[in-house]
Each structure stands twice: as C-alpha cells, then as structure tokens.
Design an enzyme around this catalytic site. Structure first.
Site, PDB file in Angstrom:
ATOM      1  N   PHE A  99       0.818  -1.215   0.000  1.00 32.96           N
ATOM      2  CA  PHE A  99       0.000   0.000   0.000  1.00 32.96           C
ATOM      3  C   PHE A  99       0.853   1.267   0.000  1.00 32.96           C
ATOM      4  O   PHE A  99       0.371   2.329   0.339  1.00 32.96           O
ATOM      5  CB  PHE A  99      -0.970  -0.003   1.181  1.00 32.96           C
ATOM      6  CG  PHE A  99      -2.128  -0.934   0.960  1.00 32.96           C
ATOM      7  CD1 PHE A  99      -2.957  -0.782  -0.141  1.00 32.96           C
ATOM      8  CD2 PHE A  99      -2.384  -1.965   1.830  1.00 32.96           C
ATOM      9  CE1 PHE A  99      -4.020  -1.639  -0.371  1.00 32.96           C
ATOM     10  CE2 PHE A  99      -3.444  -2.831   1.616  1.00 32.96           C
ATOM     11  CZ  PHE A  99      -4.264  -2.663   0.511  1.00 32.96           C
ATOM     12  N   SER A 160      -4.543  -7.933  11.653  1.00 32.42           N
ATOM     13  CA  SER A 160      -4.726  -9.378  11.825  1.00 32.42           C
ATOM     14  C   SER A 160      -5.092  -9.684  13.274  1.00 32.42           C
ATOM     15  O   SER A 160      -5.952 -10.530  13.556  1.00 32.42           O
ATOM     16  CB  SER A 160      -3.442 -10.129  11.465  1.00 32.42           C
ATOM     17  OG  SER A 160      -3.025  -9.779  10.178  1.00 32.42           O
ATOM     18  N   HIS A 200      -8.662 -10.277   2.924  1.00 34.91           N
ATOM     19  CA  HIS A 200      -7.309 -10.628   3.366  1.00 34.91           C
ATOM     20  C   HIS A 200      -7.298 -11.968   4.122  1.00 34.91           C
ATOM     21  O   HIS A 200      -8.269 -12.330   4.795  1.00 34.91           O
ATOM     22  CB  HIS A 200      -6.780  -9.511   4.271  1.00 34.91           C
ATOM     23  CG  HIS A 200      -5.328  -9.646   4.569  1.00 34.91           C
ATOM     24  ND1 HIS A 200      -4.861 -10.169   5.749  1.00 34.91           N
ATOM     25  CD2 HIS A 200      -4.243  -9.351   3.821  1.00 34.91           C
ATOM     26  CE1 HIS A 200      -3.533 -10.178   5.719  1.00 34.91           C
ATOM     27  NE2 HIS A 200      -3.135  -9.682   4.560  1.00 34.91           N
ATOM     28  N   THR A 257      -6.975  -6.060  -0.481  1.00 29.14           N
ATOM     29  CA  THR A 257      -5.520  -6.074  -0.583  1.00 29.14           C
ATOM     30  C   THR A 257      -5.026  -5.916  -2.022  1.00 29.14           C
ATOM     31  O   THR A 257      -4.068  -5.196  -2.269  1.00 29.14           O
ATOM     32  CB  THR A 257      -4.993  -7.388   0.024  1.00 29.14           C
ATOM     33  OG1 THR A 257      -5.618  -7.533   1.298  1.00 29.14           O
ATOM     34  CG2 THR A 257      -3.491  -7.383   0.184  1.00 29.14           C
ATOM     35  N   TYR A 343      -1.214 -10.158  40.992  1.00 29.52           N
ATOM     36  CA  TYR A 343      -0.132  -9.201  41.197  1.00 29.52           C
ATOM     37  C   TYR A 343      -0.404  -7.840  40.547  1.00 29.52           C
ATOM     38  O   TYR A 343       0.297  -6.874  40.807  1.00 29.52           O
ATOM     39  CB  TYR A 343       1.212  -9.786  40.708  1.00 29.52           C
ATOM     40  CG  TYR A 343       1.438  -9.760  39.218  1.00 29.52           C
ATOM     41  CD1 TYR A 343       2.232  -8.784  38.618  1.00 29.52           C
ATOM     42  CD2 TYR A 343       0.860 -10.710  38.381  1.00 29.52           C
ATOM     43  CE1 TYR A 343       2.445  -8.753  37.250  1.00 29.52           C
ATOM     44  CE2 TYR A 343       1.059 -10.684  37.015  1.00 29.52           C
ATOM     45  CZ  TYR A 343       1.854  -9.710  36.458  1.00 29.52           C
ATOM     46  OH  TYR A 343       2.044  -9.674  35.104  1.00 29.52           O
ATOM     47  N   GLY A 363       1.739  -6.610  28.237  1.00 29.74           N
ATOM     48  CA  GLY A 363       2.661  -5.497  27.992  1.00 29.74           C
ATOM     49  C   GLY A 363       2.301  -4.815  26.676  1.00 29.74           C
ATOM     50  O   GLY A 363       2.026  -5.476  25.685  1.00 29.74           O
TER      51      GLY A 363
HETATM   52  C1  LIG Z   1      -7.269  -5.433   3.559  1.00 35.19           C
HETATM   53  C2  LIG Z   1      -6.261  -5.906   4.550  1.00 35.19           C
HETATM   54  N1  LIG Z   1      -6.662  -6.329   5.751  1.00 35.19           N
HETATM   55  C3  LIG Z   1      -5.794  -6.768   6.679  1.00 35.19           C
HETATM   56  C4  LIG Z   1      -4.453  -6.806   6.422  1.00 35.19           C
HETATM   57  C5  LIG Z   1      -3.512  -7.294   7.464  1.00 35.19           C
HETATM   58  O1  LIG Z   1      -2.883  -6.178   7.976  1.00 35.19           O
HETATM   59  P1  LIG Z   1      -1.850  -6.275   9.168  1.00 35.19           P
HETATM   60  O2  LIG Z   1      -0.505  -6.412   8.546  1.00 35.19           O
HETATM   61  O3  LIG Z   1      -2.028  -4.976   9.893  1.00 35.19           O
HETATM   62  O4  LIG Z   1      -2.219  -7.452   9.997  1.00 35.19           O
HETATM   63  C6  LIG Z   1      -3.979  -6.385   5.173  1.00 35.19           C
HETATM   64  C7  LIG Z   1      -2.542  -6.403   4.868  1.00 35.19           C
HETATM   65  O5  LIG Z   1      -2.066  -5.852   3.936  1.00 35.19           O
HETATM   66  C8  LIG Z   1      -4.894  -5.938   4.226  1.00 35.19           C
HETATM   67  O6  LIG Z   1      -4.505  -5.560   3.009  1.00 35.19           O
END
Ligand SMILES: Cc1ncc(COP(=O)(O)O)c(C=O)c1O
Length: 510
Positions: A99, A160, A200, A257, A343, A363
């Site tokens: 992108f 993701s 994706h 994508t 904790y 974290g």
């Molecule tokens: C449309 C779309 N969704 C999700 C993702 C996954 O992105 P990330 O790398 O932030 O997990 C991508 C990665 O290019 C993407 O093109």
C-alpha cells in the site's frame, strides 16, 4: 544468608555498570540526528531493494555474540555498511509495492520521543498519560472517519490481531461460556465466517487461532469490480444453515488487498441483521480515506457494524505498527478478555481504562504518542491534502496506462491502488481475464511477461512493485501512499515499466 560488605567501585567501574555518560549520550544523539536527516534527504540515491543473495548479510556479521561492548560510532557505521544496503527501502519514493505506506518526519520524531519513556501501557496506573492519549487518538480517528460515538477502540499492532479479537467477541456472544469452557466444553456449533474472495487472509488466521477452523471461512464471489456479491453471500449463508452450520460473522472489506475494492457494506449489514451475524469491517487500508469529505460514501453502512479495523500505519501516516480495532460498545470486548492477575490487582483503577483488559497482550507499547505527534503536526487538513495527492497520482498513472495500447487496467482505480497488465501489441480487451493475444502470445505467456516485468524492475534496484492474481491472471500493482513520491518519481517508474516491458516481451517471445 550472609551479607557481603558493600563493594566500592572506581569511577571507571561505576561507568561500566550504568548507562552511557550523559555527555557522551548527547554526542551520540546529535550524530544520530544527522544520520537520520541525511538518510531521509538522500534516500532517493539508494537502491530500493538490495541485490544480495539470501544469507549475504549474515555472512558479514559475526555469528558469535559479542563479549565486549562496541562504541556506538562503530555500530552506526556498521548500520551504514551492512544494514542499509541490505534493506528493501519501504520509505524510498520509488517503492510502490503493497500500500505504499510511508515514513514521515513527525512519525520519526514521535518514535524517538517514545523510546526514552519506554513505558508499559497495560493499565492506567502504570501509564496514565499513555492510556489517556491512547483513548484520545482513538477518538480523534473515530471522529475523522465518522464512526458514531458508541464505537470505542483499542490500539493493537496489526489488523490481523484486530480481526482475531473481533471474532473472539462474536464467538463468545454466539456461544456464551466458550471463554470459560472452551469450544467443546461449551458445546459450540461449527461456526462459519464469510468474507469475499478478495478479502485478506487474516480472516483464516483468526479462524485458526480461535479454533474455528480455516475451512470455516467461506469465500464469497465478487462482481466485475472485485466487490462482494451480496446475493451470493445470502445464498451461501442459506446453504450453510441448511447444512447445519452456524453462521457467525461476515467480514466486509473497505479497500481489499489486491485492488482496494470496497464491498457493499450497507447490503452486507442488512444480511447480517437478518441472520444475526456479527459484522466486521476490514478497513485496514481503506477506512483512513474516510477523512476526505469527497470519500464519505465509503462510510455507508459502518454505523451498523459490530467492529471495524483501521490501520493508520497503512493510510494515515503513522509508522508501523499502529492498528485500531473499534467495537460498538467496547465493553463487549472487555468482557471477553478481562482477567486481572493477583499481582496486578493493585494497579487497576476502577472507572479508568486498563487497556490490558481489551486483548490478549499484557505489555503494550506507548503507540499513541507517535500518532499524536503526527496528527498534531499534519492536522486533518494536512493528511487529507496528502491522501488527495496519492489519489491524484494513482489516477494520473491510470491515464498513462489508458494511453498506451500495450497495457490495460485490470481493475477500477481505487484510492491509491492501480492494477494493470501488459497485453502486448494487441488492441485492449474489455476485460483483463480475456486479455487479447498480441505479439506476446497466449494469456499464460502474458502472465509470464507481467511477472517478469515486476521481477526485473525489483531486481534493478530503481523501483519496487508488486504483482497479484486477478481472475487467475497475473497483474502488476502499484500503491501510492509515500509522502516522498512525486509525479516525477511516478513518471520515471512508468518509463521504466514501459522499457522493461519491451525487453521482457522480446525475451519471452523469442
Ligand atoms: C485489507 C487488509 N486487511 C488486513 C491486512 C492485514 O494487515 P496487518 O498487517 O495490519 O495485519 C492487510 C494487509 O495488507 C490488508 O490488506
């Protein structure tokens, strides 16, 4: 236990025990500031991608861990000697792959400020400013992309991870007590998730991680513009219900994508309501464009979603990594993931956000700071102007393709993405999948040539592109998004593509 008498260290020894002395550190920082400024200023002169063979970088670095420390100057000169030439330079203006995301000066400054603070943004008490700034920038983005106020968010590293958390909430709401007893213990049905064939692969990854099964992500056909066919979605859901599956969620993508196509979210939302499915919008790339008034049509149907992911590291100028998952009523996400170990009990403050409660990570980096620096530096206006320029460049590039009969567009131009295909000397065909046969020969040999063009250009070090498959055919893809890419850079890339295409055609048809 016998306590040894306190050891007294000499100045020299004391120095070796602590951090770099302040004056030396100051000198190093100045040197680094110059290094960063030079790198940004001269990035044009670097190869975009290295010509190394795999392993070549490691071959030049000692395999044994260092016994004695090295001075910073030496380490920095090794960065110049070994690391910089071994990089694909994603911030190079002729890097047009994926992108085309970007580095910016405010982004670098934000990262630098974050480094010395080095906090853990797990609870409000461990990091009050980090927590509150996270809430603030999440809400700024929400306002910019016109999401209703009932959407609250959390910053993760990537989209993701965002979709995995969203589907975990969907799963819990559809089969309460999975969190406690697991899928089998809770007697959960076989869930199904729907996403377009262009969506994706993070959908499948989420299904794998959540125990839902990769095969239970059902891919829905798309139309000629690569957008999900909502009638096909309905048919597949109906078929699944008949076959005893339990439809769980649909993923609508805003900016896929390959082509940055936009699914018909409103129609998908209607189907989700009818069948009681969770609607997740993958706006990882495309949602950021909603800050442009002229792109507001992108937001149609968003207010009906249960969750939406936006990646400011893809289109809103924030350096990797920074992804926001919004959930309508964020408490739904908290209910699934809150778990306070003993904790940390004293660290949690009721009525304050403790972001550790909104995901599996405990974290957490202070990511909000860099976003805050960038958003304040550019303002919405500055970001909008830059996005507009990327859209302009994408359309200009598309015009060049339309004016050269040896090429054709392979998909509608969307946001900063252009997919196109070399077709040789034939007249352009109305559709990419029926590419005309020119001097270059059959569709298969055209595939080879298109792939070869990308590989040759990437190997040249002058530019960097990606290839993808659309309807089974190989196409070339560029993504505009780098603030350093000018019309002049783009023209050079286009000339390079034209030249390499001629060479490639000769070689592959001889
Ligand atoms: C449309 C779309 N969704 C999700 C993702 C996954 O992105 P990330 O790398 O932030 O997990 C991508 C990665 O290019 C993407 O093109």
């Amino acid at each position: 236990m016998k306590v040894e008498p306190m050891q007294v260290h000499s100045d020299r020894e004391q120095r070796d025990l602590g951090d770099t002395p302040p004056e030396e550190f100051r000198r190093q920082l100045h040197a680094l500031a110059d290094w960063i400024a030079d790198f940004r200023q001269n990035i044009d002169s670097l190869r975009v991608a290295p010509d190394h063979k795999p392993g070549a970088i490691l071959a030049n670095i000692p395999a044994q861990p260092p016994e004695q420390g090295d001075p910073f100057d030496k380490i920095l000169s090794d960065v110049d000697r070994l690391i910089v030439p071994g990089m694909v330079h994603w911030s190079h203006p002729m890097f047009l792959a994926y992108f085309g995301w970007t580095t910016t000066a405010p982004g670098i400054l934000g990262e630098i400020i974050t480094a010395p603070l080095n906090v853990n943004a797990m609870t409000w008490r461990t990091s009050p400013a980090a927590t509150e700034l996270e809430t603030l920038v999440i809400d700024w983005i929400r306002q910019w992309v016109h999401l209703p106020p009932e959407f609250g968010g959390v910053v993760y590293d990537t989209a993701s991870v965002g979709v995995m958390h969203a589907l975990a909430v969907a799963r819990e709401e559809a089969a309460p007590s999975v969190r406690k007893r697991g899928l089998i213990g809770a007697g959960a049905p076989v869930f199904r998730i729907y996403a377009s064939e262009q969506a994706h692969s993070s959908a499948e990854k989420a299904a794998i991680a959540l125990g839902l099964g990769e095969e239970n992500v059902q891919r829905v056909p798309t139309d000629a513009a690569f957008c999900m066919e909502s009638s096909a979605l309905r048919q597949i859901i109906t078929r699944d219900l008949r076959d005893g599956f339990k439809p769980l969620a649909a993923i609508a993508t805003v900016g896929t994508t390959s082509t940055a196509s936009v699914d018909p979210v409103r129609e998908i939302a209607k189907i989700c309501r009818e069948f009681k499915l969770w609607l997740h919008i993958d706006g990882a790339y495309g949602a950021g464009f909603a800050i442009l008034p002229e792109c507001q049509s992108l937001t149609a149907g968003w207010s009906d979603a249960d969750s939406i992911v936006v990646n400011p590291h893809k289109s809103l100028f924030v350096p990797l990594d920074f992804s926001v998952l919004y959930v309508r009523d964020l408490e739904r996400l908290r209910r699934v993931f809150t778990l306070v170990p003993e904790y940390l009990r004293g660290d949690t403050v009721e009525a304050q956000k403790n972001y550790m409660d909104y995901g599996i990570q405990l974290g957490r980096r202070f990511r909000a700071l860099k976003a805050w620096v960038i958003f304040r530096s550019f303002g919405r206006d500055g970001m909008a102007a830059r996005l507009r320029e990327h859209i302009r460049l994408a359309n200009l590039f598309a015009d060049w393709i339309r004016n050269d009969d040896r090429f054709e567009l392979a998909a509608p131009v969307s946001m900063g993405v252009v997919c196109f295909r070399f077709i040789g000397d034939a007249a352009p065909s109305p559709r990419a999948d029926t590419a005309a046969r020119g001097r270059a020969g059959s569709s298969d040999s055209l595939d080879r040539i298109n792939s070869d063009i990308v590989e040759r250009i990437n190997a040249s070090g002058h530019a960097y592109l990606t290839q993808t498959k659309l309807r089974g055919r190989t196409v070339i893809r560029i993504g505009l998004g780098n603030v350093l890419t000018t019309e002049e850079h783009l023209r050079k890339v286009w000339e390079l593509i034209q030249e390499v295409a001629s060479q490639s055609e000769r070689v592959n048809t001889d």
